[in-house]
Design a protein around this motif. Structure first.
Motif, PDB file in Angstrom:
ATOM      1  N   SER A 131       2.091  -3.495  11.401  1.00  0.00           N
ATOM      2  CA  SER A 131       1.058  -2.661  11.598  1.00  0.00           C
ATOM      3  C   SER A 131      -0.421  -3.296  11.422  1.00  0.00           C
ATOM      4  N   VAL A 132      -0.340  -4.474  10.699  1.00  0.00           N
ATOM      5  CA  VAL A 132      -1.502  -5.120  10.225  1.00  0.00           C
ATOM      6  C   VAL A 132      -1.820  -6.344  10.923  1.00  0.00           C
ATOM      7  N   VAL A 189       2.215  -5.000   3.002  1.00  0.00           N
ATOM      8  CA  VAL A 189       1.043  -5.396   4.011  1.00  0.00           C
ATOM      9  C   VAL A 189       0.992  -6.557   4.284  1.00  0.00           C
ATOM     10  N   TYR A 191      -3.964   0.349  -2.257  1.00  0.00           N
ATOM     11  CA  TYR A 191      -3.591  -0.983  -2.205  1.00  0.00           C
ATOM     12  C   TYR A 191      -3.477  -1.480  -3.655  1.00  0.00           C
ATOM     13  N   LEU A 214     -10.618  -1.514  10.531  1.00  0.00           N
ATOM     14  CA  LEU A 214      -9.852  -0.711   9.867  1.00  0.00           C
ATOM     15  C   LEU A 214      -9.820   0.725  10.575  1.00  0.00           C
ATOM     16  N   GLU A 215      -8.491   1.224  10.359  1.00  0.00           N
ATOM     17  CA  GLU A 215      -8.154   2.594  10.971  1.00  0.00           C
ATOM     18  C   GLU A 215      -7.951   3.712   9.759  1.00  0.00           C
ATOM     19  N   LYS A 242      -5.420   5.574   9.456  1.00  0.00           N
ATOM     20  CA  LYS A 242      -4.126   5.162   9.069  1.00  0.00           C
ATOM     21  C   LYS A 242      -3.762   3.970   7.892  1.00  0.00           C
ATOM     22  N   ASP A 243      -4.786   3.255   7.836  1.00  0.00           N
ATOM     23  CA  ASP A 243      -4.925   2.313   6.932  1.00  0.00           C
ATOM     24  C   ASP A 243      -5.234   2.679   5.522  1.00  0.00           C
ATOM     25  N   MET A 264      -9.831  -7.287   5.679  1.00  0.00           N
ATOM     26  CA  MET A 264      -9.224  -6.021   6.288  1.00  0.00           C
ATOM     27  C   MET A 264     -10.176  -5.930   7.459  1.00  0.00           C
ATOM     28  N   ARG A 286      -5.121  -7.886  12.516  1.00  0.00           N
ATOM     29  CA  ARG A 286      -6.454  -7.197  11.973  1.00  0.00           C
ATOM     30  C   ARG A 286      -6.534  -7.750  10.356  1.00  0.00           C
ATOM     31  N   PHE A 287      -5.611  -7.789   9.608  1.00  0.00           N
ATOM     32  CA  PHE A 287      -5.839  -8.310   8.240  1.00  0.00           C
ATOM     33  C   PHE A 287      -5.488  -9.784   8.196  1.00  0.00           C
ATOM     34  N   ARG A 293       0.782  -1.256   0.046  1.00  0.00           N
ATOM     35  CA  ARG A 293      -0.049  -0.119  -0.107  1.00  0.00           C
ATOM     36  C   ARG A 293       0.783   1.112  -0.061  1.00  0.00           C
TER      37      ARG A 293
END
Length: 117
Positions: A62-63, A48, A93, A85-86, A88-89, A82, A66-67, A38
């Motif tokens: 960072s993921v 990612v 992609y 999600l925040e 910052k994401d 995903m 969550r991912f 990304r």
């Protein structure tokens, strides 16, 4: 010629979920690694997650948690689920493929994910 076509991007609220898909076509061979990178505005492209044809996965810190990356080898398709999600994401992609035999690598055109309320 190898083509990668991404889909599934869009606008989602913080805490929401999206699932990206990338379909590969052409001479990709059975041994390859597919993945997602990304690029946020003003930042460099970053890893990612990746997944090999054997199913081995790798995630950016960072993921993690969550991912989730997965693939359907019969359809030459890779997915990125995903969750949580925040903002910052938010980024474009890109799907990526590395052919195991030749080392050749290919990029998709990207799909935009925007996380905002």
């Amino acid at each position: 010629q190898v083509q990668l076509v991404e889909s599934g991007g869009g606008l989602v609220q913080p805490g929401g979920s999206l699932k990206l898909s990338c379909a590969a076509s052409g001479s990709i061979f059975s041994r390859n690694t597919m993945g997602w990178y990304r690029q946020a505005p003003g930042k460099e492209r970053e890893l990612v997650a990746t997944i090999s044809s054997g199913g081995s996965t790798n995630y950016a810190d960072s993921v993690k948690g969550r991912f989730a990356i997965s693939r359907d080898n019969a359809k030459n398709t890779v997915f990125l689920q995903m969750n949580s999600l925040e903002p910052k994401d938010t980024a474009v992609y890109y799907c990526h493929l590395v052919v195991g035999v030749t080392g050749a690598n290919y990029w998709g055109k990207g799909t935009l994910v925007t996380v905002s309320s």
